[in-house]
Design a protein around this motif. Sequence first.
Motif, short mmCIF file in Angstrom:
data_model
loop_
_atom_site.label_atom_id
_atom_site.label_comp_id
_atom_site.label_asym_id
_atom_site.label_seq_id
_atom_site.Cartn_x
_atom_site.Cartn_y
_atom_site.Cartn_z
N GLY A 1 13.47 22.83 15.50
CA GLY A 1 14.48 22.41 14.55
C GLY A 1 14.02 21.28 13.65
N SER A 2 14.95 20.80 12.84
CA SER A 2 14.65 19.77 11.85
C SER A 2 15.69 18.66 11.88
N ARG B 1 4.09 18.53 9.55
CA ARG B 1 5.46 18.73 10.04
C ARG B 1 6.45 17.70 9.48
N PHE B 2 5.99 16.48 9.30
CA PHE B 2 6.84 15.40 8.81
C PHE B 2 6.47 15.07 7.37
N ARG C 1 16.48 14.88 9.40
CA ARG C 1 16.05 13.96 8.35
C ARG C 1 16.58 12.57 8.68
N GLN D 1 11.57 13.39 6.70
CA GLN D 1 11.95 14.77 7.00
C GLN D 1 11.08 15.27 8.13
N MET D 2 11.71 15.67 9.21
CA MET D 2 10.97 16.10 10.40
C MET D 2 11.27 17.57 10.66
N ASN D 3 10.27 18.40 10.52
CA ASN D 3 10.40 19.83 10.75
C ASN D 3 9.57 20.25 11.96
N SER D 4 9.84 21.43 12.46
CA SER D 4 9.11 21.99 13.60
C SER D 4 9.02 20.97 14.73
N LEU D 5 10.14 20.39 15.06
CA LEU D 5 10.16 19.34 16.06
C LEU D 5 9.78 19.86 17.43
#
Length: 126
Positions: A16-17, A67-68, A19, A82-86
């Motif tokens: 998940g993501s 990812r970030f 912000r 923004q943090m993706n693919s946590l």
Amino acid sequence: EVRLVESGGGLVQAGGSLRLSCAASGFTFDDYTIGWFRQAPGQEREGVSCISNSNSRTYYTDSVKGRFTISSDNAKNTVYLQMNSLKPEDTAVYYCAAVPLVLWVLRSDPNAYHYWGQGTQVTVSS
């Protein structure tokens, strides 16, 4: 009075993501480098990312590259992460910090930063 206020943390499933936001006040935002750090229980505080508001130079620690994404809205005195693919290993308390004109070699050293926010918890479940 210098203030840094983080928001946007929470609980998210792996993949998940989120912000994160860091709202700054009390100093000349454009002259500062803003960093994001994180600290998991029993571990040292780690530099995650930073951005120089004077020249937009950015830094990411290897584990979050790709990812970030860090960004800065100088009109709002706010920095975003923004943090993706946590991943579960991203679980930590995330802090933003500020320093004027940091030596770039010290960009990920928490001891180089003058001002700190209160932190926001990010929990990634597997």
